[in-house]
Design a protein around this motif. Structure first.
Motif, mmCIF file in Angstrom:
data_model
loop_
_atom_site.group_PDB
_atom_site.id
_atom_site.type_symbol
_atom_site.label_atom_id
_atom_site.label_comp_id
_atom_site.label_asym_id
_atom_site.label_seq_id
_atom_site.Cartn_x
_atom_site.Cartn_y
_atom_site.Cartn_z
ATOM 1 N N TYR A 87 -14.156 1.167 -2.995
ATOM 2 C CA TYR A 87 -13.015 2.045 -2.750
ATOM 3 C C TYR A 87 -13.401 3.519 -2.612
ATOM 4 C CZ TYR A 87 -9.484 -1.582 -3.347
ATOM 5 O OH TYR A 87 -8.700 -2.686 -3.173
ATOM 6 N N THR A 88 -14.590 3.859 -3.012
ATOM 7 C CA THR A 88 -15.015 5.257 -2.886
ATOM 8 C C THR A 88 -15.972 5.475 -1.727
ATOM 9 O OG1 THR A 88 -16.781 4.845 -4.523
ATOM 10 C CG2 THR A 88 -14.691 5.746 -5.343
ATOM 11 N N GLY A 93 -9.651 3.538 2.765
ATOM 12 C CA GLY A 93 -8.935 4.017 3.941
ATOM 13 C C GLY A 93 -8.161 2.958 4.683
ATOM 14 N N TYR A 94 -7.911 1.780 4.074
ATOM 15 C CA TYR A 94 -7.123 0.749 4.751
ATOM 16 C C TYR A 94 -6.346 -0.036 3.704
ATOM 17 C CZ TYR A 94 -5.761 -2.922 8.002
ATOM 18 O OH TYR A 94 -5.019 -3.781 8.788
ATOM 19 N N TYR A 104 -5.440 6.015 2.237
ATOM 20 C CA TYR A 104 -6.177 7.215 1.847
ATOM 21 C C TYR A 104 -7.559 6.839 1.326
ATOM 22 C CZ TYR A 104 -1.632 9.558 2.016
ATOM 23 O OH TYR A 104 -0.422 10.075 2.420
ATOM 24 N N THR A 105 -8.512 7.719 1.562
ATOM 25 C CA THR A 105 -9.839 7.558 0.972
ATOM 26 C C THR A 105 -9.927 8.420 -0.278
ATOM 27 O OG1 THR A 105 -10.844 9.369 2.223
ATOM 28 C CG2 THR A 105 -10.837 7.173 3.250
ATOM 29 N N LEU A 164 -4.547 5.198 -4.026
ATOM 30 C CA LEU A 164 -5.811 4.919 -3.345
ATOM 31 C C LEU A 164 -5.856 3.506 -2.772
ATOM 32 C CD1 LEU A 164 -8.732 5.842 -2.685
ATOM 33 C CD2 LEU A 164 -9.398 4.956 -4.934
ATOM 34 N N ALA A 165 -5.358 2.534 -3.527
ATOM 35 C CA ALA A 165 -5.552 1.137 -3.138
ATOM 36 C C ALA A 165 -4.337 0.486 -2.498
ATOM 37 C CB ALA A 165 -5.959 0.315 -4.371
#
Length: 586
Positions: A403-404, A412-413, A422-423, A518-519
């Motif tokens: 995720y990072t 990003g997906y 978002y990243t 984020l996820a």
């Protein structure tokens, strides 16, 4: 961080806790000692009678469901639930209002087990949020513990052939789980073909779910062979699924069928929650009734009687809080056993949802002098945080990297939305955007988070299977009353300590929202998706404990009475939900 109340002599908390409830010293603290005999009897009879009167009222809904479906055995199920509820209210009421020597641990055990079994029946297997994923992960661990083959392709888990119906009620998948059968459902127009979707037991809770359970029963069907589940296991620490896996193993050893395995896995998770809850109540130096109140919320009971690993998070967060408060305000000296307990809890709990690692900050409430020296304090802190860090690296290192790292394909997906997300780098560079989304989420969905924490949408986030809002308000009022100071009860947490606890709580909420941003949140969303009220349950007890103050004191309605009213409300919620499900005839 040290409080002035840390200077209290050892044993003062026990005497205060016992004295305020019983008026005697040296005895186990019962929970129903205040009030005249006639008043206690009226509350006991009144709450039980009202709960059963409402149950009879909802019998009309069950009758409508029976007439629509033709399944008269629903009367028997509902009648059995009413008898169980009456017996439970009678026994617990006798212990609270008449016997008055039952300890809070005993009341807690009887209430959680009794209500948990009700919710286990009313909200059947795989009806809880994400429960099918937790079920197959437990199955994976059970296979590993029994030395059985586990994987078809490194991902999908082997299951018994007779358990395949659980995730494919309509029998539209191939027996090996590799895809759809050759036959396909053709649309009426005949122009396009549409494959059937597999129906998972309990995912959409209807009367047909009850019928499936009634017809199949818990016994083995005698089918031999091995199939492959098409569910993907959760990537987390296997320790979060030990109770559930032990239940599945016990079910297989007893020769039970698929439904039998499901109920055994749920039962073992409920027993785990009850056992750790008893340890928590025993270890807490004050505020025992607050934890009992949180444990008796409909959402907590629903999760406790499911396969969810939220059970472990709620139980261990609460026990961690109890140990820290015990060391800060009651115990004279911190021993190596205490440090070991804190380290083990962080090592087990942290990898499930790393954001709850923030509760480790409660250790700072313990005065340094109780460790003996600064050196011992530093070593103890290193042991607790080091265990958490090592567990995180071993279990979640790969997930964090995915995720990072923008090149991983995960960053990003957002899969569920099939849209860009978002990243980690984007969010770090735009803190104002993060704050704005957090603010929008709290302003627009704050009420939903609050009601969801209490039980506003039970089942698989089903808003029809809800706790009525008037009951939510009643349960909230009871929680607040349980949290208030009683006459003669000292304040153990200073203003500085309360501020620190609230800072930890807001930090945990912020971390939860950031992780969902984020996820789970696509770019362009006005709020953060995926944040649910049940995520607040692990930190709720420690926040409620800070409500004790010098300005508002509860002079009426003792702890036992308030807890008994909660039990009556829980009974009503369970019986009402059963009647609603009976009306959902397909």
């Amino acid at each position: 961080m040290s409080d002035r109340n840390g200077k209290l002599k050892a044993g003062a908390v026990e005497r205060t806790e016992q004295g305020r409830q019983t008026g005697f010293k040296g005895k186990a603290a019962p929970v129903g000692s205040h009030g005249k005999s006639g008043s206690r009897l009226r509350i006991w009879v009144g709450v039980g009678a009202l709960a059963l009167l409402l149950a009879v009222w909802h019998l009309t809904d069950v009758g409508n469901g029976v007439r629509a479906s033709g399944d008269r055995w629903l009367y028997g199920w509902y009648g059995g639930l009413m008898v169980w509820a009456a017996a439970m209210l009678g026994v617990l009421g006798y212990g609270i209002f008449i016997k008055r020597t039952w300890s809070l641990e005993l009341i807690f055990t009887g209430a959680v087990l009794g209500l948990g079994l009700m919710y286990l029946v009313v909200l059947p297997p795989l009806s809880a949020p994400d429960e099918v994923s937790h079920y197959i992960t437990s199955y994976q661990l059970a296979n590993r513990m029994m030395g059985k083959p586990n994987y078809e392709d490194g991902i999908r888990v082997y299951i018994r052939e007779q358990d395949r119906f659980i995730e494919d009620l309509k029998d539209v998948l191939k027996p090996d789980g590799s895809g759809y059968r050759d036959r396909e459902e053709v649309q009426p127009s005949g122009e396009n073909k549409e494959r059937k979707q597999a129906v998972i037991l309990g995912q959409e809770l209807t009367e047909d779910t009850y019928r499936t359970i009634h017809e199949r029963g818990i016994r083995s069907t005698g089918e031999n062979g091995r199939a492959v589940s098409y569910q993907i296991p959760v990537r987390t620490t296997p320790l979060a699924y030990v109770p559930q896996a032990l239940g599945l193993i016990a079910g297989q050893l007893l020769g039970l069928g698929g439904l039998g395995l499901l109920y055994m896995g749920r039962l073992f998770n409920l027993l785990f929650f009850t056992a750790v809850g008893c340890l928590t109540v025993r270890r807490l130096p004050f505020g025992k009734e607050v934890f009992c109140g949180v444990a008796l919320l409909p959402m907590t009971l629903h999760l406790a009687s499911s396969f969810s690993y939220d059970v472990l998070l709620i139980a261990l967060c609460s026990y961690f809080t109890a140990v820290c408060l015990d060391l800060a305000y009651r115990k004279k000296q911190v021993g190596w056993q205490d440090v070991l307990i804190l380290a083990v809890i962080m090592g087990v709990m942290g990898p499930c949802k790393m954001v709850y690692g923030i509760v480790a900050g409660l250790c700072l409430l313990i005065p340094v002098k109780k460790f003996g020296s600064w050196k011992s304090w530093v070593l103890s802190a290193a042991a607790v945080l080091g265990t958490f860090a090592v567990a995180m690296v071993l279990v979640n290192g790969r997930t964090v990297a995915l995720y990072t790292n923008p090149a991983s394909g995960y960053a990003g997906y957002v899969d569920w939305a099939e849209a860009p997300g978002y990243t980690f780098g984007q969010l770090i560079r735009t803190p104002l955007l993060v704050l704005k989304l957090c603010y929008n989420t709290l302003m627009w969905q704050g009420e939903q988070l609050y009601s969801g924490m209490i039980g506003g949408a039970l089942g698989n986030m089903d808003h029809v299977l809800n706790t009525p809002y008037v009951v939510i308000l009643g349960l909230t009022a009871i929680l607040v009353m349980l949290s208030l100071r009683k006459p003669g009860e000292p304040l153990f947490i200073s203003m500085k300590g309360r501020g620190w606890i609230w800072l930890l709580g807001f930090s945990c909420l912020g971390a939860l929202m950031f992780s969902m941003l984020l996820a789970w949140t696509p770019v362009g969303s006005s709020v953060i998706n995926g944040v649910q009220g049940r995520y607040l349950l692990p930190i709720l007890p420690m926040l409620l404990l800070t409500l004790k103050n010098d300005h508002v004191v509860r002079t009426d309605w003792n702890d036992g009475t308030l807890l008994y009213v909660m039990i009556g409300l829980d009974v009503y919620v369970a019986l009402r939900i059963f009647s609603i499900v009976c009306l959902r005839v397909s």
